[in-house]
Scaffold this active site. Structure first.
Site, PDB file in Angstrom:
ATOM      1  CG  HIS A   1    -100.958  48.548  13.499  1.00 20.11           C
ATOM      2  ND1 HIS A   1    -101.551  50.150  13.331  1.00 20.11           N
ATOM      3  CD2 HIS A   1    -100.198  48.352  14.123  1.00 20.11           C
ATOM      4  CE1 HIS A   1    -100.596  50.519  14.386  1.00 20.11           C
ATOM      5  NE2 HIS A   1    -100.692  49.562  15.116  1.00 20.11           N
TER       6      HIS A   1
ATOM      7  CB  SER B   1    -101.509  49.357  18.269  1.00 26.73           C
ATOM      8  OG  SER B   1    -100.475  48.727  17.418  1.00 26.73           O
ATOM      9  CB  ALA B   2     -98.478  47.184  22.398  1.00 25.18           C
TER      10      ALA B   2
ATOM     11  CD  GLU C   1    -102.875  51.182  11.157  1.00 21.01           C
ATOM     12  OE1 GLU C   1    -102.589  51.927  11.243  1.00 21.01           O
ATOM     13  OE2 GLU C   1    -103.522  50.522  12.370  1.00 21.01           O
TER      14      GLU C   1
ATOM     15  N   GLY D   1     -97.318  51.595  21.126  1.00 21.95           N
ATOM     16  CA  GLY D   1     -96.137  51.602  21.474  1.00 21.95           C
ATOM     17  C   GLY D   1     -95.543  49.944  21.050  1.00 21.95           C
TER      18      GLY D   1
END
Length: 243
Positions: free
Chosen positions: A162, A125-126, A198, A92
């Site tokens: 990413h 991710s985050a 990714e 997020g």
């Protein structure tokens, strides 16, 4: 004494053409089963709708046989951290995530559980960004003010999830991800950065770091030429790299 850390750091939660977390099912399932995990504490703070986010994670992981509880459902966040079998921090906005961890005084409790108690940690991710030294190499917008850019520091390097390569033939004249990371290293003493494409995953077990997935990873170290490492590379040297 050897480190007790057990980390699985995902570049993303979803890749094109795949359901949520499905691309990494083999790695995730192996990681948790090797560590005898049946229950996972999910931390949904990177998005505002905690109920919806938790439902998505529960739907995905319950099918694989895991019981998931979201920390926001508890009256005592620190108690949940202290009793957790494993952590999963989802993606997020990295700034919102880190601010909320600070707001609830969870930085040190999570860090202690992972580094000293050996509790498995999975980030996406985050959630991968906050596992590193700082969130300085996130791609996210600073939508909230954080008390500090310093994160959990479960590893002594940073990650750029990413990570994207320049598009061949593109007329875009703005900075590439590589340019941005090199600018980060213009400040003396900044830690190494792993450009995680990714679908790529970093597995950190004790003092060993391995690049999982099908794609290569890009490693940036201050004062050195950027290097490309193929999938399945041993990146353990990052744990001992100091500037």
């Amino acid at each position: 004494m050897a480190s007790k850390r057990k980390l699985l750091l995902l570049s993303t939660s979803t890749v094109f053409g795949s359901e949520y977390l499905q691309y990494a099912k083999t790695e995730i399932d192996s990681f948790f089963k090797r560590n005898n995990v049946a229950k996972i504490l999910f931390i949904p703070f990177a998005l505002r709708n905690h109920d919806e986010y938790a439902r998505k994670v529960k739907d995905a992981l319950s099918v694989w046989g895991y019981e998931v509880k979201s920390i926001h459902e508890s009256s005592s966040y620190v108690e949940e951290v202290n009793n957790a079998q494993a952590f999963f921090i989802g993606g997020g906005n990295t700034f919102l995530l880190l601010k909320t961890l600070y707001d609830h005084s969870l930085i040190e409790p999570i860090r202690k559980r992972v580094l000293h108690d050996g509790i498995p940690y999975m980030g996406s991710s985050a959630g991968t960004n906050v596992a590193t030294i700082s969130i300085c190499t996130t791609n996210d917008m600073p939508i909230v003010h954080v008390p500090s850019l310093n994160a959990l520091a479960l590893v002594p390097f940073n990650v750029n999830p990413h990570y994207m390569d320049p598009t061949p033939g593109s007329k875009h004249m703005g900075e590439t991800r590589e340019t941005r990371i090199n600018q980060y290293h213009e400040i003396p003493g900044m830690p190494p950065v792993v450009g995680l494409r990714e679908g790529s995953i970093l597995e950190v077990i004790g003092d060993k770091v391995k690049l999982l997935g099908d794609l290569s990873g890009r490693v940036f170290i201050e004062g050195e030429l950027t290097k490309e490492y193929p999938a399945d590379s041993d990146l353990s040297f990052l744990l001992n790299k100091t500037n």
